[in-house]
Scaffold this motif. Structure first.
Motif, mmCIF file in Angstrom:
data_model
loop_
_atom_site.group_PDB
_atom_site.id
_atom_site.type_symbol
_atom_site.label_atom_id
_atom_site.label_comp_id
_atom_site.label_asym_id
_atom_site.label_seq_id
_atom_site.Cartn_x
_atom_site.Cartn_y
_atom_site.Cartn_z
ATOM 1 N N GLY A 167 7.889 97.081 102.990
ATOM 2 C CA GLY A 167 7.915 96.111 101.905
ATOM 3 C C GLY A 167 8.978 95.036 102.058
ATOM 4 N N LYS A 168 9.773 95.099 103.116
ATOM 5 C CA LYS A 168 10.826 94.100 103.314
ATOM 6 C C LYS A 168 10.237 92.851 103.975
ATOM 7 N N GLY A 169 10.709 91.677 103.554
ATOM 8 C CA GLY A 169 10.203 90.434 104.112
ATOM 9 C C GLY A 169 8.795 90.130 103.690
ATOM 10 N N MET A 170 8.432 90.483 102.448
ATOM 11 C CA MET A 170 7.079 90.248 101.913
ATOM 12 C C MET A 170 7.170 89.504 100.594
ATOM 13 N N ARG A 171 6.308 88.525 100.413
ATOM 14 C CA ARG A 171 6.222 87.830 99.137
ATOM 15 C C ARG A 171 4.778 87.407 98.897
ATOM 16 N N VAL A 172 4.329 87.538 97.644
ATOM 17 C CA VAL A 172 3.033 87.000 97.236
ATOM 18 C C VAL A 172 3.284 85.626 96.631
#
Length: 659
Positions: A167-172
Motif C-alpha cells: 500500500g505504500k506509494g499508492m494514491r487514487v
C-alpha cells in the motif's frame, strides 16, 4: 532429507518466528539477525544463535546485504530465508547469496528481476496472455507524460509505485486537477520505501475485489496453484483481513484464475513460493486482471495453510533443496474456510496512527485446530517506531464460512492487548458487519462504512467500573495482607468505605464501595464478591450477575477486559499531579516520531479546523497533521527534513484575534 542443517532468517517479527518454528520441527538450526532496536526481540530469543547487523534504521541493518551475508558466513548457515519485506524481493541480494555459495530460499534472480518492476512485469504478462487492467507502464516518467496518460485512461486512476507493495506509494486520483500533487506524494513515499520513485498509472476499478493466487513451482518445471485468497478488506491499500477460499468464487472461476497465475509464473521461469495478485470486477468476478506478482511468501499465507493442511515454509525449504513438488494440481486439498486478521499497534479512531510503547499485556485464546496465532511479540516487548506496527496474525478455521466468522468474533473477544493502542475493536466491528458476513466485500468497504467501523467508544458500563475498583481493592489487600495494616476493612468507628473516580475520555465515573467481609463488598446497594483465578482473572458476582474480568493496571491506567470488550480507564488520584494540565494551550504536538516532509501554510496564516498544516513521514508512510481548531499559525517549531520525537511541539497555533 533437507541438506541444510542451519538456516539464517534475514527478517524480524512474526515471519522470523514462523520460519524458526518450522525449522525446529525439521531439526534445522536457526540463525537470527537483529538491529540494535531488536536486541531483545522474540525472534532473537527463539533462534539458536543471533547476530547484530546494525543500528535501528532498516537501511543500516536489515537492508544491509553485506552484513546479512557476513552473519551467514560467520555462523556457517548454508541457506538464507528472506521472509517478506526488507530484502525478500531484492534481486541483488539473491545474486549476492548465489555468489557467496549460500542458497537463497526464494525464486531465481531473473524471476525476481522480471517481476520486480510492475511496469516490466505487465509487459511480460501481456505477452503471456494474462489479462491486464488498462493503464500506462512506460519508462517516460515526466509528470506531463504521466498526466497525459491519466487523462487518456480516464478518471479515477490509480498511481502505484512501480517497485512497491504494502500500500505504500499508492494514491487514487479522482480529478485531473489533483493528479500532480498525488503524483509527487507517491514518488516521495516510493523513493523512501523502495529507493525507486517510478510509478505506473492504471484505471481504478469501482468496488473491485482483490483476489490472489498462491503458486508454487519446483526446479523440475512443475507449477501448481494452492487456491485463492480474498484480500479485499483493505484500508489505504493495505490488507486488513484475508480469507480463503474467496467467497462467491465458483469452481470454474477458481480454475481460470489458477491457470492464469500458473501461466504468469511459467512466463518468468519461477521457482518456489509466489503470489499472483488479481483485481476482479466486484459485480462480475469472472472479469479479473493481473496486478502484480509478489516473489515471496505473503503475510496472509496461513489461511492457505489452514485450508490445505500444508506447511508452506517447509515446501519452500524442500524446493530450495531441489526436491520436486509433493503434490500435483489435482491432489491439492481444499477443506473448510479460514480467516486471518492482522493485529496492529495503532489507533484506528485517530486515522490508524501507529502506536508505540511497552506491550504490557498480550493474551489470546489457546491455540487449537480452529485457532492459530502467528506472533512476533510477547507481553513485555517494546513496540518501536522503526518498523511496521503489526503485532501478530490471528487465524481461525472452520468447516464453513459462517462458522469461521463466528470463530473469529469469539477469538477477537478473547484477545487482550494493553500498553499500546490496537485495532481489535475495529476488527470485531468489521468481521461482524452485515456486508462482511454476507461476503459482499470490496476494497472500498472500510472507507464507505468508516462511520460505523470507527465509531466512538461506547460509554463505560457500570460493571467495568466496578471491576476496576474491586481489582484495585484486591491488589491493595494482597500487597498488605502480611502487615499490621492489612486492608481488611476493619475500622474503630465502622466499616470501610472507599470512593473511586475513573475517567474514560470525557466521561467521569465515580464508584463508592463498602467493605462487608473478605472478598465481599457492597456497591451502590448491590452485593458484590470478587476472587482471583490462578491466571489473574477476576471472578465477579455483581448482584445476580456473574462475570469474569481482567484488569491490567499500569500507573494510573486501568485496562478492563469484560464481556469481550476493552475499556481504558484512568484512575483519578486526587494526590497525583496531572501533567497534561500544564501543556501549552496553543501548541500542536508530534503524534509520534517522524521526519518533517513539508510545511503547507505560511507562518501568520489563518487556518480553519481540519486544515492541513504539515506532512510528516513515520514508519515509511506519509501522514498529514491538521489543525485541531481554527486559529493562526504563529510559528513552526520544526523544519523540513528534521527528525522529531513524539510529543515535541510542531506548531504554535494561536486563537484568532477578533476583528
Amino acid at each position: 532429507m533437507i541438506p541444510f542443517d542451519k538456516v539464517l532468517i534475514a527478517n524480524r517479527g512474526e515471519i522470523a518466528c514462523r520460519v524458526i518454528a518450522t525449522c525446529r520441527r525439521l531439526g534445522i538450526a536457526t540463525v537470527a539477525v537483529y538491529s540494535e532496536a531488536d536486541a531483545q526481540a522474540r525472534h532473537v530469543r527463539l533462534a539458536d544463535e543471533a547476530y547484530c547487523v546494525g543500528p535501528a534504521a532498516a537501511r543500516d541493518s536489515y537492508l544491509r546485504i553485506d552484513r546479512i551475508l557476513d552473519a551467514a558466513q560467520r555462523s556457517g548457515a548454508q541457506a538464507i530465508h528472506p521472509g517478506y519485506g526488507f530484502l525478500s524481493e531484492n534481486a541483488a541480494f539473491a545474486q549476492a547469496c548465489a555468489d557467496a555459495g549460500i542458497v537463497f530460499i526464494g525464486p531465481p534472480v531473473d524471476a525476481i528481476r522480471a517481476m520486480g518492476s510492475k511496469s516490466a512485469a505487465k509487459t511480460r504478462m501481456q505477452a503471456a496472455g494474462v489479462p491486464l487492467v488498462p493503464g500506462y507502464h512506460g519508462d517516460d516518467q515526466q509528470p506531463s507524460r504521466l498526466q497525459a496518460e491519466a487523462d487518456h485512461i480516464g478518471y479515477p486512476v490509480l498511481i502505484k509505485a512501480s517497485a512497491g507493495g504494502g500500500g505504500k506509494g499508492m494514491r487514487v486520483v479522482h480529478a485531473a486537477a489533483d493528479f500532480i500533487a498525488a503524483l509527487q506524494s507517491c514518488q516521495r513515499e516510493a523513493a523512501s520505501s523502495f529507493g525507486d520513485e517510478r510509478v505506473l498509472i492504471e484505471r481504478y476499478l469501482q468496488q473491485p475485489r482483490h483476489i490472489e493466487i498462491q503458486v508454487f513451482a519446483d526446479q523440475q518445471g512443475q507449477t501448481i496453484s494452492l487456491h485463492e485468497r480474498d484480500c479485499s478488506a483493505q484500508r489505504r491499500h493495505q490488507k486488513v483481513v484475508e480469507e480463503a477460499p474467496a467467497p462467491g468464487i465458483s469452481d470454474a472461476q477458481r480454475s481460470a484464475m489458477g491457470q492464469a497465475a500458473c501461466d504468469a509464473a511459467r512466463a518468468v521461469g519461477y521457482v518456489g513460493a509466489g503470489t499472483v495478485e488479481f483485481i476482479a470486477d466486484g459485480r462480475d468476478s469472472s472479469r479479473f486482471y493481473f496486478m502484480e506478482m509478489n516473489t515471496r511468501l505473503q503475510v496472509e499465507h496461513p489461511v492457505t495453510e489452514m485450508i490445505t493442511g500444508l506447511d508452506l515454509v517447509e515446501w519452500q525449504l524442500r524446493i530450495a533443496a531441489g526436491e520436486p513438488l509433493p503434490l500435483t494440481q489435482a491432489q491439492v486439498p481444499l477443506r473448510g474456510h479460514a480467516i486471518e486478521v492482522r493485529l496492529y499497534a495503532e489507533e484506528p479512531e485517530k486515522g490508524f496512527l501507529p502506536s508505540i510503547g511497552k506491550l504490557s499485556w498480550f493474551r489470546t485464546g489457546a491455540p487449537s485446530p480452529h485457532l492459530r496465532l502467528d506472533s512476533g511479540v510477547e507481553a513485555g516487548d517494546e513496540v518501536t517506531p522503526h518498523y511496521d506496527p503489526m503485532l501478530a496474525k490471528l487465524i481461525v478455521w472452520d468447516t464453513t464460512r459462517d462458522a469461521a466468522v463466528q470463530r473469529m468474533l469469539a477469538a477477537l473477544a478473547q484477545t487482550q492487548i494493553a500498553g499500546v493502542g490496537h485495532n481489535v475493536a475495529f476488527l470485531s466491528r468489521l468481521i461482524g458487519h452485515p456486508a462482511f458476513r454476507r461476503g459482499e466485500i470490496d476494497t472500498g468497504l472500510i472507507e464507505r462504512e468508516s462511520e460505523i467501523l470507527l465509531a466512538a467508544p461506547a460509554r463505560v458500563p457500570w460493571n467495568a467500573v466496578a471491576a476496576a475498583a474491586l481489582a484495585q481493592l484486591d491488589d491493595e489487600h494482597a500487597a498488605t495482607t502480611d502487615t499490621p495494616w492489612a486492608a481488611d476493612g476493619w475500622r474503630l468507628n465502622g466499616a470501610l468505605r472507599r470512593s473511586f473516580t475513573y475517567r474514560c475520555g470525557e466521561q467521569v465515573v465515580p464508584c463508592a464501595i463498602d467493605y462487608v467481609g473478605p472478598g465481599r463488598y457492597r456497591i451502590d446497594d448491590i452485593d458484590a464478591t470478587v476472587s482471583r483465578q490462578p491466571d489473574g482473572r477476576l471472578n465477579l458476582r455483581l448482584g445476580e450477575r456473574a462475570c469474569v474480568a481482567t484488569v491490567v493496571a499500569e500507573g494510573l491506567q486501568r485496562d478492563v477486559f469484560i464481556d469481550g470488550l476493552q475499556y481504558r480507564l484512568r484512575y483519578d488520584d486526587p494526590l497525583a499531579h496531572d501533567a497534561a494540565s500544564d501543556e501549552a494551550g496553543g501548541s500542536l504536538l508530534a503524534p509520534m516520531p517522524g521526519k518533517i516532509i513539508s510545511l503547507l501554510v505560511e507562518p501568520g496564516a489563518t487556518v480553519t479546523q481540519g486544515q492541513a498544516l504539515l506532512v510528516m513521514e513515520a514508519m515509511k508512510m506519509e501522514m498529514t497533521v491538521c489543525a485541531p481548531r481554527a486559529g493562526v499559525v504563529a510559528a513552526y517549531r520544526c523544519a523540513v527534513g528534521e527528525q522529531v520525537r513524539e510529543g515535541v511541539e510542531l506548531v504554535d497555533l494561536q486563537a484568532s484575534t477578533p476583528d
